[in-house]
Design an enzyme around this catalytic site. Structure first.
Site, PDB file in Angstrom:
ATOM      1  N   GLU A   1       0.869  -1.175   0.000  1.00 57.08           N
ATOM      2  CA  GLU A   1       0.000   0.000   0.000  1.00 57.08           C
ATOM      3  C   GLU A   1       0.907   1.227   0.000  1.00 57.08           C
ATOM      4  O   GLU A   1       1.993   1.195   0.603  1.00 57.08           O
ATOM      5  CB  GLU A   1      -0.919   0.013   1.224  1.00 57.08           C
ATOM      6  CG  GLU A   1      -1.798  -1.220   1.383  1.00 57.08           C
ATOM      7  CD  GLU A   1      -2.702  -1.500   0.193  1.00 57.08           C
ATOM      8  OE1 GLU A   1      -3.076  -0.534  -0.503  1.00 57.08           O
ATOM      9  OE2 GLU A   1      -3.020  -2.674  -0.057  1.00 57.08           O
TER      10      GLU A   1
ATOM     11  N   HIS B   1      -7.666  -3.896   0.683  1.00 56.69           N
ATOM     12  CA  HIS B   1      -6.673  -2.824   0.505  1.00 56.69           C
ATOM     13  C   HIS B   1      -5.736  -2.740   1.713  1.00 56.69           C
ATOM     14  O   HIS B   1      -5.174  -1.680   1.982  1.00 56.69           O
ATOM     15  CB  HIS B   1      -7.335  -1.475   0.224  1.00 56.69           C
ATOM     16  CG  HIS B   1      -7.974  -1.385  -1.123  1.00 56.69           C
ATOM     17  ND1 HIS B   1      -7.274  -1.396  -2.299  1.00 56.69           N
ATOM     18  CD2 HIS B   1      -9.279  -1.324  -1.473  1.00 56.69           C
ATOM     19  CE1 HIS B   1      -8.106  -1.328  -3.311  1.00 56.69           C
ATOM     20  NE2 HIS B   1      -9.318  -1.292  -2.842  1.00 56.69           N
TER      21      HIS B   1
END
Length: 929
Positions: free
Chosen positions: A10, A142
């Site tokens: 990320e 995510h």
């Protein structure tokens, strides 16, 4: 199979040069067995943007005491070792990790590349969507470790799919991909090794080349009729009565008076050869109201009725659901077909040529493998069955599609025995009672003198409010320098492209002396192509200088630059240089076109003794020649021979800074009058929105529909009970830019919190949408409400799916979301119209057409805005049981004289005028929250 490591990161953004990693997750596995996991948060050395925190859940507080990337490099390198690295769109992850000198030499496996090939008809290729499609229970959140786990699970499912393909196909993927660093190659090599240990089944004949496609026996053709047998209108209407075939076939059938009225009008128009415009409100069931009489009339007279739609969704609904249901309900032997533009169909010959020649890039490799996998379970050849992701894949498709205009039916029949998907679609169209097309194809047929569609006398146009825009688009021209450079690269030279392939083939056909003469001609052509590329470059440079002069040397703004080219433009000093550079390019194009025509003629004399590949290459030359001539003719008109019936403009796009030159027709009414209204026996236009405050007059004038009868039918929905129309009376008007924007943001946040999201907000400007999204996302995420924003990379369909599935969400949309959005039920309970949807007056087409009216605002811009406004309003109530609120945050609907015209165009619903501060509580009460 050796161990692999699935990895995910990320980051603070998308740019590896300027953004930083905030989390890494990795899973070492061997088949289904997980050997180890590794993850850590990373301090990025900069603030995490709010939208990244919204997306990932990772906040600045969470990474405040996390290690830096340098502190974890050694641990991660040791964890991965020399194992192949697996990721989804892994090039993104590696772009960040390689900057830390990590994983530079590991083999790479990309689940995106694998899914593109092995799931060619998947609607989306993002990790979460693939996980859902493949039945993986792990969520893609995510967060790095979660997504690495999902990537591992997706990989195992894809591996299973790969093992189900024929070994010959896997072997071809391995062989064809050898020249490339392709993210699917490693896996296919491993699968090939695995399959090679098993006995090989006998290969079926249809697995070979062109035999992937099966010819179909011809059906009896339909005909034009001089004196058609009219329908018995009462008899046809009785089919929809309770106790009739429709009520017996459809469970929960509802009789709708408006539907029967429309059916009667359509039946009469077809029978009497009349033109008709029908506005049928949402819920009328207009598809069956025209399909039933069209089907029975076509069957009774063995003739053809063409049905044109604007969207693929409606086209698919008609051909896959409504027409089959109609056929079953009435028990009739109705032949229906859909015909699309040539580019929508795969050409078996061009596909086979690519297989023989081999792909020249990773993108070609991916599309070739995707198409060959698709053809294992479908032989339709229709590109809409597969997901061509982005312009690059679509460009590759165009090179294996049937868009080659030089390919004639007799040649196709001779080469493939009638197995070509486009040929089969044309044959089906010839014998269809109902032929479904889209507006673009309908108008292409008009523009080419009826060379696209089979003959027809009866036409029904659904989504007819789009007809002018679709015609304008179909007859427009747009070109960039990159387009022209790509065209010349396709042409190539003595060693590349079409000319290079042709010269190679000629070397095998001709005596040395004859070949030497041809080689000289090809060298002259190569020289002219080189000169033309430079001439185009000089021409576009002159055009850029002209635009810079107009903006007085200032940088191109956030909205780009659009300049209409008028007679006055052509008198400005910089225009002289444009004319000079264009004359030079036009002259070289003339020399090149003469030489190419001569080469084509000379090579054509060798057809009888040449191979199919030679024939195909020659036709490719003819295709590029035609496109080059078309570009030259349009650009010559743009610079030197403008027509009064056309609009000319130059545009620099705000994102790419790319210059394009564009031409559009000024009016399409005369074309409609000559080729549609006067040519066809009966034309029926229908839509939920054909009228403005002045009835049908506006569209009648735009489409030259002077002779059409008209019928306006309301919706069967009870809007007074279902819809609350709330008109805000104290919000700053759009002219007060800052005050209006602040008020919009505050109103959306408070309204979304009061209603738990379930809101679609419609904007007229993407810039305002983006600014609003940035300012409302953080406060709404604190309330557990996700904000989805059009234009962030996801397709409109993806955004709608995500919005539907979310418990609490707000969707912000612009132009394409004002219509076509169909979200019945509570998922969409609040519709906000931020501004009345007037077109930008400076848009070249709007400005040019406005000049043709005495009162452009009231005669043109206002009716266009009302049609779009009505479409936007129609997004809310989609079924009898829907209930919701429409909030108008543009006070001009109350303060301006034209506001009444907008309000009078809506169905009668409960209406309330009040403060923006009262809106949240009133909305919550209306929705019983």
């Amino acid at each position: 199979m050796p161990s692999l490591v699935a990895i995910d990161i990320e980051t603070t953004g998308l740019d590896p040069n300027n953004d930083a990693i905030i989390e890494i997750g990795a899973v070492r596995f061997n088949g289904p067995r997980i050997e180890d996991e590794w993850s850590t948060l990373i301090h990025p050395g900069r603030p995490i943007p709010s939208f990244i925190s919204q997306l990932t859940g990772i906040t600045n507080d969470m990474v405040r005491h996390a290690p830096s990337i340098r502190e974890v490099i050694a641990d991660l390198a040791q964890f991965v070792g020399d194992a192949p690295v697996l990721g989804h769109n892994v090039s993104f992850d590696l772009a960040f990790l390689n900057r830390q000198n990590l994983l530079r030499f590991n083999q790479v496996v990309d689940t995106y590349e694998l899914a593109s090939v092995l799931m060619p008809n998947a609607s989306r290729y993002n990790l979460g969507a693939l996980g859902q499609t493949l039945g993986i229970l792990l969520p893609a959140t995510h967060r790095a470790l979660d997504d690495a786990r999902v990537t591992h699970a997706v990989y195992l499912r894809l591996l299973d799919l790969a093992h189900q393909l024929p070994i010959e196909l896997i072997a071809e993927f391995v062989r064809q991909s050898e020249p490339f660093d392709w993210g699917a190659a490693y896996t296919f090599r491993e699968v090939l090794r695995s399959l090679a240990r098993k006995p090989i089944p006998a290969r079926k004949a249809q697995d070979q080349g062109l035999f992937l496609f099966r010819p179909e026996p011809p059906l009896p053709p339909v005909e034009s009729v001089e004196t058609p047998i009219p329908l018995d209108v009462d008899e046809v209407a009785a089919l929809l009565e309770y106790g009739g075939p429709f009520s017996r076939y459809f469970s929960g059938y509802e009789y709708r008076q408006q539907q029967v009225e429309m059916l009667r009008a359509v039946a009469q128009a077809l029978s009497k050869g009349q033109h008709l415009m029908v506005e049928a409100g949402t819920g009328t069931g207009k598809s069956f109201a025209y399909l039933v009489p069209a089907a029975l009339f076509a069957l009774q007279n063995n003739t053809r009725v063409v049905i044109s739609t604007n969207t693929i969704n409606l086209q698919d609904q008609l051909i896959k659901k409504d027409i089959p249901d109609l056929r079953e309900a009435l028990g009739i032997d109705l032949r229906a077909a859909v015909l699309k533009g040539r580019n929508n169909y795969l050409c078996p010959r061009r596909l086979e040529n690519l297989r023989q020649r081999g792909p020249t890039s990773v993108d070609e490799m991916r599309v070739l493998a995707k198409v060959l996998t698709w053809l294992q379970f479908s032989d339709s050849g229709d590109r809409n069955e597969i997901n061509l992701n982005g312009p690059i894949e679509r460009d590759v498709w165009s090179r294996i599609s049937a868009e080659d205009e030089g390919c004639k039916a007799e040649v196709c029949m001779e080469r493939t025995g009638g197995a070509c998907p486009f040929y089969r679609a044309r044959q089906a169209a010839q014998s269809a009672h109902l032929l479904v097309v889209n507006h673009a194809l309908l108008l292409s047929d008009v523009a080419t003198g009826s060379r696209v569609l089979p003959d027809y006398d009866y036409l029904i146009v659904d989504e007819a409010h789009h007809l002018e825009a679709a015609t304008t688009s179909a007859l427009s021209f747009r070109v960039t320098q990159a387009d022209l450079a790509r065209l010349l690269r396709e042409l190539g030279g003595t060693n590349t492209g079409i000319l290079g392939r042709l010269l190679l083939l000629l070397n095998q056909l001709l005596r040395p002396s004859d070949f030497a003469a041809m080689q000289q001609a090809f060298e002259r052509a190569t020289d002219l192509i080189f000169r033309l590329e430079h001439a185009y470059s000089a021409f576009f440079r002159a055009m850029e200088e002209f635009l810079a002069e107009i903006r007085e040397g200032r940088p191109v703004g956030a909205y780009g630059q659009q300049e209409r080219i008028l007679e006055s433009s052509r008198t400005l000093p910089p225009w002289t240089n444009i004319e000079i550079t264009w004359d030079a390019a036009h002259e070289v194009t003339g020399l090149l076109s003469n030489l190419l025509a001569e080469l084509y003629k000379t090579c054509g004399e060798l057809r009888d003794t040449a191979s199919d590949e030679f024939e195909d290459t020659l036709e490719s030359l003819a295709n590029v020649y035609r496109r080059l001539m078309e570009a030259d003719a349009n650009l010559h008109a743009f610079v030197a021979q403008p027509q009064q019936s056309s609009i000319y403009w130059a545009e620099i796009s705000p994102n790419s800074n790319q210059l394009s030159l564009q031409i559009a027709p000024l009016h399409i009414g005369p074309l409609m009058e000559e080729y549609i209204w006067h040519e066809k026996t009966s034309v029926i236009l229908t839509s939920a929105t054909l009228t403005t405050h002045e009835g049908f007059d506006y569209l009648r004038s735009r489409l030259a529909a002077d002779e059409a009868e008209e019928l306006q039918l309301g919706s069967p929905f009870d809007y007074e009970s279902a819809a609350l129309l709330y008109l805000v009376n104290d919000i700053p008007e759009p002219g007060d830019t800052n005050g209006h924007q602040r008020a919009i943001e505050q109103a959306l946040v408070r309204l979304a919190r009061a209603t738990g999201g379930r809101m679609l907000a419609l904007f007229t400007s993407y810039t305002q949408l983006r600014r609003t999204s940035q300012n409302i996302s953080a406060p709404l995420i604190e309330s557990g409400i996700i904000v989805y924003e059009q234009g962030e990379g996801a397709s409109p369909n993806t955004l709608l799916e995500n919005f539907r599935e979310a418990d609490k969400a707000v969707l912000l949309g612009t132009r394409s979301f004002w219509e076509g959005v169909d979200i019945p039920g509570e998922a969409l309970s609040v519709l906000v119209i931020v501004k009345l949807p007037f077109d930008v007056p400076s848009d070249p087409i709007i400005a040019a057409r406005s000049e043709t009216f005495d009162d452009p605002f009231n005669e043109y811009q206002l009716p266009e805005a009302i049609l779009r406004f009505r479409q936007g309003f129609g997004r809310l109530i989609r079924t009898q049981s829907d209930r919701g609120i429409v909030a108008i945050l543009d006070r001009r609907i109350l303060t301006k004289r034209y506001g009444r015209a907008f309000l009078e165009s809506l169905p009668p619903c409960t209406r309330k005028i009040g403060s923006v501060n009262d809106l949240p509580a009133i909305a919550a009460r209306w929705l019983n929250l």
